[in-house]
Design a protein around this motif. Structure first.
Motif, PDB file in Angstrom:
ATOM      1  N   ILE A 262      18.729   8.945 -40.525  1.00 53.18           N
ATOM      2  CA  ILE A 262      19.453   7.945 -41.307  1.00 53.18           C
ATOM      3  C   ILE A 262      20.559   8.681 -42.065  1.00 53.18           C
ATOM      4  CG2 ILE A 262      19.277   6.243 -43.165  1.00 53.18           C
ATOM      5  CD1 ILE A 262      16.256   6.074 -42.495  1.00 53.18           C
ATOM      6  N   VAL A 263      21.784   8.200 -41.951  1.00 55.49           N
ATOM      7  CA  VAL A 263      22.902   8.799 -42.694  1.00 55.49           C
ATOM      8  C   VAL A 263      22.893   8.248 -44.117  1.00 55.49           C
ATOM      9  CG1 VAL A 263      25.396   9.106 -42.838  1.00 55.49           C
ATOM     10  CG2 VAL A 263      24.264   9.102 -40.594  1.00 55.49           C
ATOM     11  N   VAL A 264      22.802   9.148 -45.086  1.00 48.05           N
ATOM     12  CA  VAL A 264      22.679   8.748 -46.496  1.00 48.05           C
ATOM     13  C   VAL A 264      23.849   9.336 -47.287  1.00 48.05           C
ATOM     14  CG1 VAL A 264      21.200   8.740 -48.529  1.00 48.05           C
ATOM     15  CG2 VAL A 264      20.169   8.840 -46.246  1.00 48.05           C
ATOM     16  N   PRO A 265      24.851   8.530 -47.632  1.00 44.03           N
ATOM     17  CA  PRO A 265      25.953   9.044 -48.443  1.00 44.03           C
ATOM     18  C   PRO A 265      25.479   9.360 -49.867  1.00 44.03           C
ATOM     19  CG  PRO A 265      26.549   7.000 -47.325  1.00 44.03           C
ATOM     20  CD  PRO A 265      25.068   7.141 -47.212  1.00 44.03           C
ATOM     21  N   VAL A 266      25.884  10.520 -50.378  1.00 43.28           N
ATOM     22  CA  VAL A 266      25.641  10.890 -51.778  1.00 43.28           C
ATOM     23  C   VAL A 266      27.019  10.987 -52.409  1.00 43.28           C
ATOM     24  CG1 VAL A 266      24.512  12.498 -53.349  1.00 43.28           C
ATOM     25  CG2 VAL A 266      23.614  12.195 -51.028  1.00 43.28           C
ATOM     26  N   LEU A 267      27.390   9.957 -53.163  1.00 45.19           N
ATOM     27  CA  LEU A 267      28.789   9.755 -53.527  1.00 45.19           C
ATOM     28  C   LEU A 267      29.160  10.253 -54.909  1.00 45.19           C
ATOM     29  CD1 LEU A 267      29.126   6.135 -52.084  1.00 45.19           C
ATOM     30  CD2 LEU A 267      29.693   8.302 -50.972  1.00 45.19           C
ATOM     31  N   SER A 268      28.222  10.841 -55.635  1.00 45.51           N
ATOM     32  CA  SER A 268      28.505  11.282 -56.998  1.00 45.51           C
ATOM     33  C   SER A 268      29.514  12.420 -56.992  1.00 45.51           C
ATOM     34  CB  SER A 268      27.212  11.748 -57.677  1.00 45.51           C
ATOM     35  OG  SER A 268      27.487  12.237 -58.966  1.00 45.51           O
ATOM     36  N   SER A 269      30.320  12.473 -58.053  1.00 47.31           N
ATOM     37  CA  SER A 269      31.237  13.605 -58.217  1.00 47.31           C
ATOM     38  C   SER A 269      30.438  14.839 -58.606  1.00 47.31           C
ATOM     39  CB  SER A 269      32.266  13.297 -59.299  1.00 47.31           C
ATOM     40  OG  SER A 269      31.625  13.000 -60.524  1.00 47.31           O
ATOM     41  N   SER A 270      31.069  15.997 -58.562  1.00 47.85           N
ATOM     42  CA  SER A 270      30.382  17.258 -58.794  1.00 47.85           C
ATOM     43  C   SER A 270      29.691  17.280 -60.154  1.00 47.85           C
ATOM     44  CB  SER A 270      31.361  18.428 -58.704  1.00 47.85           C
ATOM     45  OG  SER A 270      30.703  19.643 -59.001  1.00 47.85           O
ATOM     46  N   GLN A 271      28.428  17.766 -60.157  1.00 48.42           N
ATOM     47  CA  GLN A 271      27.653  17.877 -61.377  1.00 48.42           C
ATOM     48  C   GLN A 271      27.687  19.281 -61.960  1.00 48.42           C
ATOM     49  OE1 GLN A 271      23.734  15.564 -61.047  1.00 48.42           O
ATOM     50  NE2 GLN A 271      24.203  16.020 -58.915  1.00 48.42           N
ATOM     51  N   ARG A 272      28.280  20.228 -61.256  1.00 48.00           N
ATOM     52  CA  ARG A 272      28.131  21.626 -61.659  1.00 48.00           C
ATOM     53  C   ARG A 272      28.860  21.941 -62.951  1.00 48.00           C
ATOM     54  NH1 ARG A 272      28.525  23.876 -55.471  1.00 48.00           N
ATOM     55  NH2 ARG A 272      26.479  23.090 -54.871  1.00 48.00           N
ATOM     56  N   SER A 273      30.077  21.391 -63.124  1.00 46.50           N
ATOM     57  CA  SER A 273      30.781  21.648 -64.375  1.00 46.50           C
ATOM     58  C   SER A 273      30.053  21.001 -65.539  1.00 46.50           C
ATOM     59  CB  SER A 273      32.214  21.115 -64.287  1.00 46.50           C
ATOM     60  OG  SER A 273      32.203  19.725 -64.025  1.00 46.50           O
TER      61      SER A 273
END
Length: 283
Positions: A262-273
């Motif tokens: 199943i293709v699952v998009p994870v659309l959140s912007s970067s959390q690293r900063s």
């Protein structure tokens, strides 16, 4: 057939620990074998032994799960990732929902998930590796452990070398290890491939980040094709779109992954900063 009957009689003595009357089991074995008298432990002794056994089982379960985590390939940063404590950011909600459903169903069939896997795709820092590691941890902790096996391990029986139901690696690291081990001994390289081909769950992190030589593509295809044929699930994380995956890996790899995942998009912007900022605030 001789009929055996068992009943209990008090002995007239009392347990020195709890003061309860002690009993003896009287077994009538039949006409020719006569009566057997079988000492019966006090209930407090039985309760103590049952408690000690359960404590040993719990200790064994901890050892087994710890060994599975150690041998899974999960690095320290990801070893404590849990779906229960994953707080979704905007764009991660649906991915978390699918990950939870995936792990809840994983061990409910003889063939885990019946070959259905996940492709977690999104930009750098979107949380897809965190989700994949959380899935791996959930599958490891949820893997069935028979009580007798846990008891033996809790008593000190040595574990097998690798008992992990999950093999987790970045694709870059896996290919580098395969090359290094192949240079030393081809046998060790084949052993690593067998683990990633046959584990109940294989997680390939950051697929597409590797330098894609013909040799590398063949190793990836070998893992994907084997798991496809055996209906063993795979979880993949990638920065690539499905179109980029097809162009980069070709139809042999892409078509199998598309059919089994199943293709699952994870659309959140970067959390690293954000994480670095929060760490600075806490210090």
């Amino acid at each position: 057939m001789e009929r055996q009957t068992l009943h209990f009689e008090e002995t007239g003595e009392y347990c020195p620990d709890c003061g309860r009357p002690l009993r003896v089991g009287v077994l009538d074995t039949g006409m020719f074998q006569g009566i057997m008298r079988i000492p019966d432990a006090c209930i407090c002794v039985k309760e103590r032994k049952a408690k000690e056994r359960q404590e040993t089982i719990v200790r064994g379960q901890g050892v087994i799960i710890g060994n599975r985590l150690k041998n899974s390939g999960l690095r320290k940063r990801w070893a404590d990732c849990k779906l229960e404590s994953f707080v979704p950011r905007n764009g991660q909600e649906k991915a978390l929902e699918i990950a939870l459903k995936f792990t809840e169903q994983f061990w409910k069939r003889d063939n885990p998930m019946d070959g259905v896997g996940l492709i977690l795709c999104g930009g750098v820092g979107s949380g897809k590796t965190h989700l994949a590691a959380s899935i791996a941890n959930a599958v490891i902790s949820g893997a069935p452990i028979p009580d007798d096996y846990a008891y033996d391990i809790g008593c000190g029986t040595k574990l097998p070398t690798n008992t992990s139901p999950v093999m987790f690696s970045s694709t870059v690291s896996l290919l580098s290890e395969l090359k290094r081990e192949f240079a030393d001994t081809e046998v060790r390289s084949r052993d690593i491939m067998e683990q990633f081909k046959n584990a109940p769950l294989t997680v390939l992190d950051d697929l597409g980040a590797e330098k894609l030589t013909d040799w590398a593509l063949e190793r990836i295809f070998e893992i994907v094709d084997h798991r496809y044929g055996e209906k063993l699930p795979i979880v993949v994380t990638t920065n690539a779109t499905t179109e980029e995956m097809r162009e980069r890996f070709g139809l042999r790899v892409y078509d199998r992954l598309k059919e089994m995942c199943i293709v699952v998009p994870v659309l959140s912007s970067s959390q690293r900063s954000t994480a670095a900022y929060n760490k600075g605030k806490r210090s």
